[in-house]
Motif scaffolding. Structure first.
Motif, PDB file in Angstrom:
ATOM      1  N   SER A 150      45.214  36.502  43.121  1.00 42.41           N
ATOM      2  CA  SER A 150      45.975  36.677  44.350  1.00 42.41           C
ATOM      3  C   SER A 150      47.279  37.336  43.925  1.00 42.41           C
ATOM      4  O   SER A 150      48.179  36.679  43.408  1.00 42.41           O
ATOM      5  CB  SER A 150      46.222  35.307  44.995  1.00 42.41           C
ATOM      6  N   ALA A 151      47.347  38.663  44.113  1.00 39.66           N
ATOM      7  CA  ALA A 151      48.439  39.451  43.536  1.00 39.66           C
ATOM      8  C   ALA A 151      49.492  39.825  44.553  1.00 39.66           C
ATOM      9  O   ALA A 151      49.183  40.192  45.692  1.00 39.66           O
ATOM     10  CB  ALA A 151      47.869  40.732  42.916  1.00 39.66           C
ATOM     11  N   THR A 196      51.979  46.011  40.526  1.00 42.01           N
ATOM     12  CA  THR A 196      51.180  44.820  40.235  1.00 42.01           C
ATOM     13  C   THR A 196      49.704  45.051  40.533  1.00 42.01           C
ATOM     14  O   THR A 196      48.842  44.791  39.691  1.00 42.01           O
ATOM     15  CB  THR A 196      51.714  43.621  41.050  1.00 42.01           C
ATOM     16  N   VAL A 197      49.406  45.540  41.724  1.00 44.66           N
ATOM     17  CA  VAL A 197      48.008  45.745  42.109  1.00 44.66           C
ATOM     18  C   VAL A 197      47.357  46.806  41.222  1.00 44.66           C
ATOM     19  O   VAL A 197      46.213  46.635  40.775  1.00 44.66           O
ATOM     20  CB  VAL A 197      47.902  46.104  43.606  1.00 44.66           C
ATOM     21  N   ASP A 198      48.068  47.889  40.940  1.00 43.11           N
ATOM     22  CA  ASP A 198      47.513  48.926  40.057  1.00 43.11           C
ATOM     23  C   ASP A 198      47.207  48.360  38.665  1.00 43.11           C
ATOM     24  O   ASP A 198      46.198  48.709  38.058  1.00 43.11           O
ATOM     25  CB  ASP A 198      48.467  50.118  39.941  1.00 43.11           C
ATOM     26  N   PHE A 199      48.079  47.472  38.166  1.00 40.47           N
ATOM     27  CA  PHE A 199      47.825  46.845  36.865  1.00 40.47           C
ATOM     28  C   PHE A 199      46.511  46.075  36.886  1.00 40.47           C
ATOM     29  O   PHE A 199      45.672  46.235  36.000  1.00 40.47           O
ATOM     30  CB  PHE A 199      48.978  45.910  36.473  1.00 40.47           C
ATOM     31  N   TYR A 200      46.327  45.220  37.890  1.00 42.99           N
ATOM     32  CA  TYR A 200      45.110  44.408  37.941  1.00 42.99           C
ATOM     33  C   TYR A 200      43.862  45.269  38.117  1.00 42.99           C
ATOM     34  O   TYR A 200      42.808  44.972  37.550  1.00 42.99           O
ATOM     35  CB  TYR A 200      45.194  43.350  39.041  1.00 42.99           C
ATOM     36  N   MET A 201      43.965  46.337  38.883  1.00 45.52           N
ATOM     37  CA  MET A 201      42.806  47.214  39.035  1.00 45.52           C
ATOM     38  C   MET A 201      42.503  47.943  37.721  1.00 45.52           C
ATOM     39  O   MET A 201      41.340  48.132  37.378  1.00 45.52           O
ATOM     40  CB  MET A 201      43.019  48.181  40.202  1.00 45.52           C
ATOM     41  N   LEU A 202      43.529  48.301  36.992  1.00 43.87           N
ATOM     42  CA  LEU A 202      43.329  48.936  35.686  1.00 43.87           C
ATOM     43  C   LEU A 202      42.631  47.985  34.709  1.00 43.87           C
ATOM     44  O   LEU A 202      41.835  48.406  33.869  1.00 43.87           O
ATOM     45  CB  LEU A 202      44.681  49.387  35.109  1.00 43.87           C
ATOM     46  N   GLN A 203      42.877  46.685  34.851  1.00 47.12           N
ATOM     47  CA  GLN A 203      42.232  45.690  33.989  1.00 47.12           C
ATOM     48  C   GLN A 203      40.783  45.429  34.400  1.00 47.12           C
ATOM     49  O   GLN A 203      40.021  44.827  33.651  1.00 47.12           O
ATOM     50  CB  GLN A 203      43.004  44.363  34.026  1.00 47.12           C
ATOM     51  N   GLY A 223      40.085  44.513  37.974  1.00 49.33           N
ATOM     52  CA  GLY A 223      40.083  43.813  39.251  1.00 49.33           C
ATOM     53  C   GLY A 223      39.673  44.718  40.399  1.00 49.33           C
ATOM     54  O   GLY A 223      40.025  45.900  40.425  1.00 49.33           O
ATOM     55  N   VAL A 224      38.938  44.159  41.342  1.00 46.13           N
ATOM     56  CA  VAL A 224      38.488  44.892  42.518  1.00 46.13           C
ATOM     57  C   VAL A 224      38.931  44.111  43.754  1.00 46.13           C
ATOM     58  O   VAL A 224      38.630  42.917  43.866  1.00 46.13           O
ATOM     59  CB  VAL A 224      36.943  45.042  42.510  1.00 46.13           C
ATOM     60  N   PRO A 225      39.643  44.755  44.680  1.00 35.57           N
ATOM     61  CA  PRO A 225      40.053  44.050  45.897  1.00 35.57           C
ATOM     62  C   PRO A 225      38.834  43.510  46.651  1.00 35.57           C
ATOM     63  O   PRO A 225      37.789  44.157  46.700  1.00 35.57           O
ATOM     64  CB  PRO A 225      40.763  45.130  46.717  1.00 35.57           C
ATOM     65  N   THR A 226      38.987  42.324  47.221  1.00 36.49           N
ATOM     66  CA  THR A 226      37.885  41.727  47.965  1.00 36.49           C
ATOM     67  C   THR A 226      38.240  41.622  49.442  1.00 36.49           C
ATOM     68  O   THR A 226      39.368  41.281  49.793  1.00 36.49           O
ATOM     69  CB  THR A 226      37.498  40.339  47.416  1.00 36.49           C
ATOM     70  N   SER A 227      37.262  41.917  50.270  1.00 33.79           N
ATOM     71  CA  SER A 227      37.447  41.772  51.712  1.00 33.79           C
ATOM     72  C   SER A 227      37.093  40.355  52.159  1.00 33.79           C
ATOM     73  O   SER A 227      37.221  40.020  53.331  1.00 33.79           O
ATOM     74  CB  SER A 227      36.590  42.790  52.466  1.00 33.79           C
ATOM     75  N   ASP A 287      49.260  38.604  50.051  1.00 33.64           N
ATOM     76  CA  ASP A 287      48.838  39.076  48.733  1.00 33.64           C
ATOM     77  C   ASP A 287      47.599  39.951  48.849  1.00 33.64           C
ATOM     78  O   ASP A 287      46.871  39.911  49.836  1.00 33.64           O
ATOM     79  CB  ASP A 287      48.509  37.891  47.806  1.00 33.64           C
ATOM     80  N   ILE A 288      47.358  40.706  47.789  1.00 35.17           N
ATOM     81  CA  ILE A 288      46.114  41.442  47.645  1.00 35.17           C
ATOM     82  C   ILE A 288      45.208  40.567  46.775  1.00 35.17           C
ATOM     83  O   ILE A 288      45.580  40.201  45.654  1.00 35.17           O
ATOM     84  CB  ILE A 288      46.342  42.826  46.999  1.00 35.17           C
ATOM     85  N   HIS A 289      44.052  40.223  47.291  1.00 32.97           N
ATOM     86  CA  HIS A 289      43.128  39.333  46.600  1.00 32.97           C
ATOM     87  C   HIS A 289      42.083  40.180  45.884  1.00 32.97           C
ATOM     88  O   HIS A 289      41.430  41.019  46.503  1.00 32.97           O
ATOM     89  CB  HIS A 289      42.507  38.350  47.584  1.00 32.97           C
ATOM     90  N   LEU A 290      41.978  39.946  44.563  1.00 34.60           N
ATOM     91  CA  LEU A 290      41.060  40.734  43.731  1.00 34.60           C
ATOM     92  C   LEU A 290      40.135  39.829  42.944  1.00 34.60           C
ATOM     93  O   LEU A 290      40.476  38.677  42.657  1.00 34.60           O
ATOM     94  CB  LEU A 290      41.849  41.599  42.726  1.00 34.60           C
ATOM     95  N   ILE A 291      38.995  40.379  42.582  1.00 37.26           N
ATOM     96  CA  ILE A 291      38.048  39.684  41.719  1.00 37.26           C
ATOM     97  C   ILE A 291      37.783  40.585  40.521  1.00 37.26           C
ATOM     98  O   ILE A 291      37.586  41.796  40.662  1.00 37.26           O
ATOM     99  CB  ILE A 291      36.737  39.395  42.488  1.00 37.26           C
TER     100      ILE A 291
END
Length: 177
Positions: free
Chosen positions: A137-138, A144-151, A153-157, A170-174
């Motif tokens: 939960s970013a 921040t979100v770009d960092f997690y996606m680079l690692q 992470g994929v945003p979830t609907s 927050d932007i929720h990613l898995i």
């Protein structure tokens, strides 16, 4: 260049995470709408932790620690400069995942790959706990979100209901490993 030491935090050190300097200038934030991320201009000049955040989240972090959570810190000359946390408890709506509830690097230490190193160490800890991945939960800032996606992470609907209620903006990613 200073030597950085990585190690687990002890319970009495958990509140030291609030000493991490959160200063950041933000120009863009993400919003999740219509099934996709949308980048919007928004300006924030953050100088410190939001008012009330340490008081709100300290009990949550201590409870996480008491339930086997893994707290990893990066230290320079015994000063905590970055920290990452893996909750050992399954995420309610995603029981094969573990939450990454905290990953922050002090302002003056950013750009030195500390976040990536901590993320990798947290991933190792999550795998040791039997997790298939992270639930994140970013904060919605672009950095921040770009960092997690680079690692990975994929945003979830379909965010976890309880975590979404706690942090609806927050932007929720898995990130499945």
């Amino acid at each position: 260049m200073n030597m950085i030491d990585f190690r687990r935090l002890e319970r009495h050190e958990v509140t030291n995470v609030w000493q991490i300097e959160r200063r950041e200038t933000v120009h863009e934030v993400y919003h999740f709408a219509e099934g996709q991320l949308q980048l919007r201009p928004e300006f924030y000049d953050t100088r410190d932790w939001p008012e009330g955040e340490p008081e709100l989240y300290t009990p949550i972090l201590l409870e996480c620690f008491d339930h086997g959570g893994v707290f990893l810190g990066a230290f320079s000359q015994d000063k905590l400069i970055a920290a990452g946390v893996v909750d050992a408890r399954p995420v309610q709506d995603y029981p094969d995942l573990r939450q990454l509830p905290f990953l922050h690097v002090s302002h003056d230490w950013r750009g030195q790959k500390l976040a990536s190193k901590l993320y990798a160490l947290c991933k190792d800890a999550a795998q040791a706990l039997g997790a298939a991945g992270f639930y994140i939960s970013a904060t919605s800032t672009r950095r921040t979100v770009d960092f997690y996606m680079l690692q990975g992470g994929v945003p979830t609907s379909q965010p976890d209901q309880a975590l979404h209620e706690l942090e609806p903006d927050d932007i929720h990613l898995i990130h499945r490993f």
